[in-house]
Write a protein that holds these residues in place. Sequence first.
Motif, PDB file in Angstrom:
ATOM      1  N   ASN A 183      68.252  95.168  89.554  1.00 50.77           N
ATOM      2  CA  ASN A 183      67.450  94.676  90.676  1.00 50.77           C
ATOM      3  C   ASN A 183      66.002  94.561  90.218  1.00 50.77           C
ATOM      4  O   ASN A 183      65.350  95.555  89.969  1.00 50.77           O
ATOM      5  CB  ASN A 183      67.521  95.663  91.851  1.00 50.77           C
ATOM      6  N   ILE A 200      57.065  98.530  97.146  1.00 52.04           N
ATOM      7  CA  ILE A 200      58.417  98.429  96.589  1.00 52.04           C
ATOM      8  C   ILE A 200      58.635  99.448  95.464  1.00 52.04           C
ATOM      9  O   ILE A 200      59.759  99.749  95.108  1.00 52.04           O
ATOM     10  CB  ILE A 200      58.701  96.987  96.083  1.00 52.04           C
ATOM     11  N   ILE A 206      64.553  90.911  94.547  1.00 52.40           N
ATOM     12  CA  ILE A 206      64.177  91.435  95.866  1.00 52.40           C
ATOM     13  C   ILE A 206      63.387  90.388  96.666  1.00 52.40           C
ATOM     14  O   ILE A 206      63.580  90.242  97.872  1.00 52.40           O
ATOM     15  CB  ILE A 206      63.400  92.767  95.720  1.00 52.40           C
ATOM     16  N   TYR A 264      59.038  96.381  89.231  1.00 53.24           N
ATOM     17  CA  TYR A 264      60.141  96.771  90.120  1.00 53.24           C
ATOM     18  C   TYR A 264      61.458  96.763  89.358  1.00 53.24           C
ATOM     19  O   TYR A 264      61.802  95.791  88.687  1.00 53.24           O
ATOM     20  CB  TYR A 264      60.251  95.847  91.331  1.00 53.24           C
ATOM     21  N   LYS A 309      66.572  98.756  96.950  1.00 54.99           N
ATOM     22  CA  LYS A 309      66.407  97.432  97.571  1.00 54.99           C
ATOM     23  C   LYS A 309      66.750  97.482  99.058  1.00 54.99           C
ATOM     24  O   LYS A 309      66.040  96.894  99.885  1.00 54.99           O
ATOM     25  CB  LYS A 309      67.277  96.405  96.847  1.00 54.99           C
ATOM     26  N   ASP A 328      65.789  87.900  98.195  1.00 54.60           N
ATOM     27  CA  ASP A 328      66.445  88.413  99.419  1.00 54.60           C
ATOM     28  C   ASP A 328      65.473  88.435 100.595  1.00 54.60           C
ATOM     29  O   ASP A 328      65.840  88.141 101.729  1.00 54.60           O
ATOM     30  CB  ASP A 328      66.975  89.834  99.163  1.00 54.60           C
TER      31      ASP A 328
END
Length: 454
Positions: free
Chosen positions: A221, A136, A226, A189, A161, A229
């Motif tokens: 974000n 990521i 993340i 992140y 993302k 989601d």
Amino acid sequence: MRVYIKTFGCPSNIYEGEIIENILSEAGHQITIDGDFDAIVINMCSVKGPSVNSAVRLAKQNSDKIVVVSGCIMENEVDKFPDYCGFVHSYCSHLITNAIESVRKGKSVRFFDRPKNLNDRLVPCRASNLISVVPINTGCNGICSYCSVRIVKGKLVSYPKKLVLSRVRSAIDGGTKEVWITSQDVAAYGMDSRSSTKDESDCQDVANADDISINQGLGKNNLVDILSDIVEIPGNFFVRIGMMNLPNLKIIIKNDRNRLFAILNHPKVYKFLHLPLQSGSDHVLKDMNRGYKAHDLLSTINKFRKKIPCLTIATDMICGFPTESDADFESSLSIIEKMKPDVVNISRFWRRPGTVAYDMNQVFSHIIKERSKKMTELFKMISFQNNSEWLGWEGDVLVNEIGKNNSLIGRNISYKPIIIKNKDSDIKQGDLVKVKITQHSVYDLKGTIIEKLN
Ligand code: SF4
């Protein structure tokens, strides 16, 4: 051309290997895994001296082939390799076919220029792997005085993302059952702006991370966003959250702890927390520039244990850091005794060129060896005791590996490795089975299948 790709190191480097494989296949090369090849790509790891030596050895063993060295390679170590090798930094893997072609023509090449935009390095999954690696972010905003990763990978870059989610979706559509969310520090992140403004030379006087980081809120974000989601993506799969570093994790705990705890209690997320400690001595941690105190990390782990039942704790310990005295090492042993982690990745200190710790007075290698032996003995005792508490447990296990002697290896929701005697031959990798734990050892559990669930 038949090309063999040999990958060393961490999940991020496994992903780099996949990128190289994709590019070479697209260029019409045949990727081979047996010994019969024309070219070898050594996708190396440079975090420790021994891993560099393995790559050099492999390059020397293949003097009759086309040899290209890639992955986490440090430019200041190229001269350790034979001069018939080509060099492609992992960020330049889009030039891997050029490198092979140049070396084939007898021209040695060095591709180290970091592309401006790293975002397009995250591509959808092509191969239908049971386990898919999803980096990521790349690089790091830490400044640990012993670490070469930061020199190789540079400053932190978080992948957009939407690219991360599309890679996860393509993996699930391709049959993936286990997604490894990975990087040098997944807690960082979205914290690209928090990159330390300090460079290597004045690491020594870094203030305690507390006053730098906590006061900065979370980016738009962040890791919790993340992950929230990812678990919403339809499909039967599990998510393993990769390594985090405490300074960035503390920012998330300060600003978004309840959602973070909820994520780690989510049925799709392994109850697994990998938080490197490195030393139990605060002055050694300061000399390492880790940005926290030992008991800081212990109290954080206890906080997570209260909120997430059956949480598996993994940590990393370095034995023999230059300023580590016998008393400091005793502090490391005693904090591991208190923490009782399930996994300890024990490293013997190895100085890396270009790092601050490289120029420090080194501890004698026999002392380093002795200390890592003692740490290993302590860990074995703790792990055997921890694993004994799983005897009689019954629950779901994802079969994700084929073991020795017709056995299967799976993971339960606490990411505990479970060896399953597979009398019933129709169980295969990717299956979900109900298991009862009947035996335990230092490194794993053994169980019998109660029923097949899917
Ligand atoms: S957190 Fe420290 S050890 Fe980890 S990659 Fe960053 S600089 Fe290296």
